[in-house]
Design a protein around this motif. Structure first.
Motif, mmCIF file in Angstrom:
data_model
loop_
_atom_site.group_PDB
_atom_site.id
_atom_site.type_symbol
_atom_site.label_atom_id
_atom_site.label_comp_id
_atom_site.label_asym_id
_atom_site.label_seq_id
_atom_site.Cartn_x
_atom_site.Cartn_y
_atom_site.Cartn_z
ATOM 1 N N ALA A 126 0.869 -1.182 0.000
ATOM 2 C CA ALA A 126 0.000 0.000 0.000
ATOM 3 C C ALA A 126 0.900 1.225 0.000
ATOM 4 O O ALA A 126 1.865 1.282 0.762
ATOM 5 C CB ALA A 126 -0.879 0.006 1.247
ATOM 6 N N ALA A 127 0.613 2.171 -0.879
ATOM 7 C CA ALA A 127 1.471 3.364 -0.970
ATOM 8 C C ALA A 127 0.623 4.620 -1.047
ATOM 9 O O ALA A 127 -0.585 4.560 -1.303
ATOM 10 C CB ALA A 127 2.391 3.269 -2.181
ATOM 11 N N GLU A 128 1.292 5.748 -0.804
ATOM 12 C CA GLU A 128 0.641 7.032 -1.050
ATOM 13 C C GLU A 128 1.091 7.472 -2.449
ATOM 14 O O GLU A 128 2.288 7.596 -2.707
ATOM 15 C CB GLU A 128 1.083 8.048 -0.009
ATOM 16 N N TRP A 129 0.128 7.636 -3.314
ATOM 17 C CA TRP A 129 0.423 7.991 -4.714
ATOM 18 C C TRP A 129 0.029 9.433 -4.952
ATOM 19 O O TRP A 129 -1.016 9.872 -4.456
ATOM 20 C CB TRP A 129 -0.373 7.094 -5.670
ATOM 21 N N GLN A 130 0.839 10.136 -5.717
ATOM 22 C CA GLN A 130 0.443 11.488 -6.113
ATOM 23 C C GLN A 130 0.573 11.614 -7.628
ATOM 24 O O GLN A 130 1.546 11.144 -8.218
ATOM 25 C CB GLN A 130 1.324 12.539 -5.449
ATOM 26 N N GLY A 131 -0.443 12.237 -8.214
ATOM 27 C CA GLY A 131 -0.409 12.399 -9.664
ATOM 28 C C GLY A 131 -1.584 13.212 -10.138
ATOM 29 O O GLY A 131 -2.233 13.924 -9.360
ATOM 30 N N VAL A 132 -1.861 13.074 -11.419
ATOM 31 C CA VAL A 132 -2.932 13.840 -12.041
ATOM 32 C C VAL A 132 -4.077 12.863 -12.332
ATOM 33 O O VAL A 132 -3.832 11.788 -12.887
ATOM 34 C CB VAL A 132 -2.414 14.458 -13.364
ATOM 35 N N PRO A 133 -5.323 13.199 -11.927
ATOM 36 C CA PRO A 133 -6.418 12.269 -12.255
ATOM 37 C C PRO A 133 -6.497 12.057 -13.771
ATOM 38 O O PRO A 133 -6.455 13.031 -14.538
ATOM 39 C CB PRO A 133 -7.661 12.994 -11.732
ATOM 40 N N LEU A 134 -6.614 10.794 -14.154
ATOM 41 C CA LEU A 134 -6.738 10.490 -15.585
ATOM 42 C C LEU A 134 -7.971 11.184 -16.147
ATOM 43 O O LEU A 134 -7.980 11.628 -17.306
ATOM 44 C CB LEU A 134 -6.821 8.967 -15.762
ATOM 45 N N SER A 135 -9.013 11.321 -15.319
ATOM 46 C CA SER A 135 -10.259 11.944 -15.781
ATOM 47 C C SER A 135 -10.022 13.385 -16.240
ATOM 48 O O SER A 135 -10.662 13.853 -17.187
ATOM 49 C CB SER A 135 -11.306 11.914 -14.664
ATOM 50 N N ALA A 136 -9.069 14.086 -15.586
ATOM 51 C CA ALA A 136 -8.796 15.478 -15.983
ATOM 52 C C ALA A 136 -8.220 15.509 -17.399
ATOM 53 O O ALA A 136 -8.590 16.365 -18.221
ATOM 54 C CB ALA A 136 -7.831 16.115 -14.999
ATOM 55 N N LEU A 137 -7.338 14.562 -17.695
ATOM 56 C CA LEU A 137 -6.729 14.528 -19.033
ATOM 57 C C LEU A 137 -7.769 14.131 -20.080
ATOM 58 O O LEU A 137 -7.800 14.666 -21.192
ATOM 59 C CB LEU A 137 -5.547 13.556 -19.057
ATOM 60 N N LEU A 138 -8.647 13.201 -19.691
ATOM 61 C CA LEU A 138 -9.684 12.751 -20.640
ATOM 62 C C LEU A 138 -10.657 13.894 -20.921
ATOM 63 O O LEU A 138 -11.072 14.096 -22.076
ATOM 64 C CB LEU A 138 -10.422 11.523 -20.084
ATOM 65 N N SER A 139 -11.023 14.662 -19.896
ATOM 66 C CA SER A 139 -11.953 15.787 -20.121
ATOM 67 C C SER A 139 -11.315 16.816 -21.045
ATOM 68 O O SER A 139 -11.967 17.371 -21.930
ATOM 69 C CB SER A 139 -12.301 16.532 -18.852
ATOM 70 N N GLU A 140 -10.019 17.053 -20.793
ATOM 71 C CA GLU A 140 -9.322 18.041 -21.627
ATOM 72 C C GLU A 140 -9.322 17.608 -23.098
ATOM 73 O O GLU A 140 -9.479 18.426 -23.999
ATOM 74 C CB GLU A 140 -7.890 18.140 -21.110
ATOM 75 N N ALA A 141 -9.178 16.292 -23.303
ATOM 76 C CA ALA A 141 -9.135 15.781 -24.682
ATOM 77 C C ALA A 141 -10.536 15.710 -25.294
ATOM 78 O O ALA A 141 -10.680 15.689 -26.521
ATOM 79 C CB ALA A 141 -8.491 14.399 -24.695
ATOM 80 N N GLY A 142 -11.584 15.675 -24.474
ATOM 81 C CA GLY A 142 -12.950 15.612 -25.000
ATOM 82 C C GLY A 142 -13.287 14.237 -25.546
ATOM 83 O O GLY A 142 -13.220 13.989 -26.763
ATOM 84 N N VAL A 143 -13.656 13.323 -24.640
ATOM 85 C CA VAL A 143 -13.959 11.938 -25.044
ATOM 86 C C VAL A 143 -15.233 11.922 -25.904
ATOM 87 O O VAL A 143 -16.245 12.539 -25.548
ATOM 88 C CB VAL A 143 -14.153 11.066 -23.776
ATOM 89 N N LEU A 144 -15.178 11.240 -27.034
ATOM 90 C CA LEU A 144 -16.349 11.164 -27.929
ATOM 91 C C LEU A 144 -17.422 10.252 -27.328
ATOM 92 O O LEU A 144 -17.106 9.336 -26.550
ATOM 93 C CB LEU A 144 -15.924 10.624 -29.304
ATOM 94 N N ASP A 145 -18.676 10.484 -27.710
ATOM 95 C CA ASP A 145 -19.788 9.689 -27.166
ATOM 96 C C ASP A 145 -19.651 8.206 -27.503
ATOM 97 O O ASP A 145 -20.172 7.354 -26.798
ATOM 98 C CB ASP A 145 -21.133 10.189 -27.724
#
Ligand code: MTE
Length: 376
Positions: A126-145
């Motif tokens: 078990a670790a403490e992880w720090q990073g960028v939510p993948l969801s933020a990158l996906l929103s920025e890219a604009g996931v198609l329907d």
């Protein structure tokens, strides 16, 4: 002509051949690709220090030039883009604690034996992880329907039996799992930048799923309109109930099953008669731990289970992390004992005595048993 070095030829103590980073505290299970696990006694802390954290590689650790490294986000998106390491580290960070367990952890306990790296019970941490939510990158890219899945690609490459040419380590997630707030592109582990062996400069962390989804040395995030057919998703990390050639439909390995382990006492130790506190950890995939129970059966009762004692949880139960536990036990009589631990999660899932056998020995969550001798 010089002979090519054979896989697994050098001694198990030669750690230089596994990327030079395997801690002396870990037991090397496979040299190249590097696989090393922690003795259970070292998994006794809320957070597993980096030098006690297991390693599971399928291919050699890739050499990455940070100046040239980029993370590509593309596929079925409106605005594909690339990020340098500097750009990624400049994004708003999220920090969380999550457990990572290899899907093959405890494979050695599977009976009859199953195919794969013969892990004992230490391919987790078990670790403490720090990073960028993948969801933020996906929103920025604009996931198609039309999007269904997100494919994560690592920089490591190699060959696999029955697959032509070299392939990268790749794994896919359903879009909804990729968009969960805790699914990260992680840059730091326990306060330090990721080390090479744990996926530097960036890796996925997919809490609640077995470790194979937490793709290391991440280079590409591809949104896909169809289910991903890659080797590791459709042939490797799958549950094959009755052997490889039966044509039985296989299911992908995804969410962690409820499970627990004893971290003290160790397997096979001899203790003086007395009262002891047995310790360990318990976890589950998409639900927090509800209770942990311990039993000691002895040679005197011919191994029959007498009663289950309720353990005390030492950590606040959490969906994506383990809870450590402790259970006082009376071992004042001499004899041979088997200590068994059983966890139940808040969704009501509990551990079986024997997890269903499967060809690759995946997702084993059989009750963990430790044998001890009590002798004056
Ligand atoms: N990512 C890449 N690129 N290559 C790999 O071999 N192994 C996976 C996952 N991510 C792997 C990977 C598996 S099976 C596990 S259990 C975890 O990484 C192990 O992570 P760790 O080595 O940091 O403990």
């Amino acid at each position: 002509m010089a002979e090519a070095p054979a896989r697994g030829r050098s001694t198990l103590t030669d750690r230089s051949s596994v990327g030079g980073e395997i801690s002396e505290l870990l037991e090397v299970v496979n040299r190249e690709p590097a696989c090393a696990e922690a003795p259970p006694a070292l998994l006794d802390s809320a957070i597993t220090p980096n030098d006690r954290f297991f390693v599971r590689n399928h291919f050699p650790v890739p050499t990455i030039d940070l100046q040239k490294w980029k993370l590509e986000v593309g596929g079925a998106v409106a605005r594909p883009f690339e990020l340098t390491y500097e750009e990624l580290t400049g994004r708003p960070p999220r920090t969380l604690r999550a457990l990572l367990e290899c899907a093959g952890n405890s494979r050695r306990a599977m009976y009859p034996p199953a195919e794969g790296v013969p892990w004992k019970h230490g391919a987790l941490g078990a670790a403490e992880w720090q990073g960028v939510p993948l969801s933020a990158l996906l929103s920025e890219a604009g996931v198609l329907d039309s999007a269904q899945e997100v494919v994560l690609t690592g920089a490591d490459r190699g060959t696999e039996p029955g697959v032509p040419g070299e392939i990268a380590f790749e794994m896919s997630l359903p879009l909804a799992k990729a968009q969960e707030p805790d699914t990260l592109v992680a840059l730091r582990m326990n306060g330090e930048p990721l080390s090479a062996i744990h996926g530097a400069p960036a890796r996925a962390i997919v809490p609640g799923w077995y470790g194979m989804a937490s793709v290391k040395w991440l280079t590409r995030v591809t949104v896909s309109n169809e289910p991903f057919g890659g080797f590791f998703r459709t042939q490797s990390y799958v549950m094959i109930p009755e052997g490889p050639d039966t044509g039985t439909p296989v299911l992908p390995v995804t969410t962690l099953r409820v499970k627990s382990m004893i971290t003290w006492p160790g397997e096979g130790v001899t203790l003086a008669p007395g009262s002891y506190a047995v310790r360990g950890a318990a976890w589950s995939g998409e639900s927090a731990i509800a209770r942990v129970e311990l039993t000691a059966s002895s040679s005197k009762t011919n191994g029959a289970v007498e009663r289950w004692l309720l353990a005390r949880l030492l950590d606040e139960p959490s969906t994506h992390n383990w809870s450590r536990w402790e259970c006082p036990i009376d071992l004042s009589e001499e004899g041979h004992f088997v200590l068994r631990v059983r966890a139940t999660d808040q969704a009501g899932n509990t551990q079986p005595a024997h997890a269903p056998w499967n060809y690759r020995g995946m997702s084993t969550n059989s009750i963990h048993a430790v044998r001890v001798t009590v002798r004056r």
